[in-house]
Design a protein around this motif. Structure first.
Motif, PDB file in Angstrom:
ATOM      1  N   ALA A  34      49.609  29.244  41.141  1.00 28.48           N
ATOM      2  CA  ALA A  34      49.945  30.370  40.266  1.00 28.48           C
ATOM      3  C   ALA A  34      48.688  30.999  39.665  1.00 28.48           C
ATOM      4  CB  ALA A  34      50.896  29.908  39.164  1.00 28.48           C
ATOM      5  N   VAL A  35      47.751  30.173  39.246  1.00 31.49           N
ATOM      6  CA  VAL A  35      46.497  30.694  38.694  1.00 31.49           C
ATOM      7  C   VAL A  35      45.720  31.439  39.773  1.00 31.49           C
ATOM      8  CG1 VAL A  35      44.252  30.018  37.765  1.00 31.49           C
ATOM      9  CG2 VAL A  35      46.327  29.025  36.827  1.00 31.49           C
ATOM     10  N   TRP A  36      45.670  30.893  40.986  1.00 36.96           N
ATOM     11  CA  TRP A  36      44.966  31.555  42.082  1.00 36.96           C
ATOM     12  C   TRP A  36      45.601  32.910  42.392  1.00 36.96           C
ATOM     13  CZ3 TRP A  36      40.517  31.828  44.127  1.00 36.96           C
ATOM     14  CH2 TRP A  36      40.329  32.420  45.372  1.00 36.96           C
ATOM     15  N   GLN A  37      46.935  32.981  42.367  1.00 35.52           N
ATOM     16  CA  GLN A  37      47.616  34.249  42.618  1.00 35.52           C
ATOM     17  C   GLN A  37      47.253  35.280  41.550  1.00 35.52           C
ATOM     18  OE1 GLN A  37      49.436  35.032  45.317  1.00 35.52           O
ATOM     19  NE2 GLN A  37      49.492  37.109  44.513  1.00 35.52           N
ATOM     20  N   CYS A  38      47.177  34.851  40.296  1.00 33.08           N
ATOM     21  CA  CYS A  38      46.774  35.765  39.220  1.00 33.08           C
ATOM     22  C   CYS A  38      45.339  36.254  39.422  1.00 33.08           C
ATOM     23  CB  CYS A  38      46.919  35.086  37.862  1.00 33.08           C
ATOM     24  SG  CYS A  38      48.627  34.811  37.385  1.00 33.08           S
ATOM     25  N   VAL A  39      44.466  35.384  39.883  1.00 35.06           N
ATOM     26  CA  VAL A  39      43.082  35.777  40.165  1.00 35.06           C
ATOM     27  C   VAL A  39      43.040  36.815  41.285  1.00 35.06           C
ATOM     28  CG1 VAL A  39      40.899  34.935  41.141  1.00 35.06           C
ATOM     29  CG2 VAL A  39      42.020  33.663  39.303  1.00 35.06           C
ATOM     30  N   LEU A  40      43.822  36.614  42.334  1.00 34.80           N
ATOM     31  CA  LEU A  40      43.846  37.573  43.444  1.00 34.80           C
ATOM     32  C   LEU A  40      44.397  38.930  43.006  1.00 34.80           C
ATOM     33  CD1 LEU A  40      45.005  35.454  46.501  1.00 34.80           C
ATOM     34  CD2 LEU A  40      42.770  36.480  46.114  1.00 34.80           C
ATOM     35  N   ILE A  41      45.398  38.948  42.144  1.00 39.11           N
ATOM     36  CA  ILE A  41      45.942  40.216  41.652  1.00 39.11           C
ATOM     37  C   ILE A  41      44.891  40.948  40.818  1.00 39.11           C
ATOM     38  CG2 ILE A  41      47.652  41.230  40.095  1.00 39.11           C
ATOM     39  CD1 ILE A  41      49.610  39.069  41.128  1.00 39.11           C
TER      40      ILE A  41
END
Length: 124
Positions: A34-41
């Motif tokens: 979830a944190v990685w997805q937020c970073v990519l966004i």
């Protein structure tokens, strides 16, 4: 008969840490994803805005071909970009649309748009 050894509190807790670790690993991995997805966004927002700025600067001076080249210069092909350049009055406007990646830039999850404008200038 065999004599039973008294059960101590320490003996009842043997292996408890291992059981708790095995139970928490999936939750920790889900949190990391979830944190990685937020970073990519966030990174996609940053890339789209920067590409639009670069394209608007180049397009205001040299026109459409330079706009597309400058807008795509810092964005990799995996981001599936769509660049729209054009003149609106005395302002050169650029819109860069990027697909939001899902855990990896090649997988799509919607899109993000970055827009920018620059005052028209012409080189002599």
């Amino acid at each position: 008969m065999l004599a039973r050894r008294p059960v101590r509190a320490q003996d009842r807790d043997r292996g408890q840490v291992a059981v708790e670790f095995v139970g928490m690993v999936p939750l920790i991995l889900l949190l990391i994803a979830a944190v990685w997805q937020c970073v990519l966004i966030g990174y996609a927002f940053s890339l789209a805005g920067n590409a639009a700025d670069e394209g608007a600067r180049a397009g205001a001076v040299k026109g459409d071909p330079e706009c597309h080249a400058a807008a795509g210069k810092y964005i990799g092909a995996a981001w599936n970009r769509e660049v729209t350049c054009g003149v609106s009055g005395s302002v050169y406007k650029v819109t860069v649309k990027l697909n939001i990646p899902v855990l990896y830039p090649g997988l799509g999850f919607g899109s993000i748009e970055g827009t920018a404008g620059a005052a028209m200038e012409r080189e002599e």
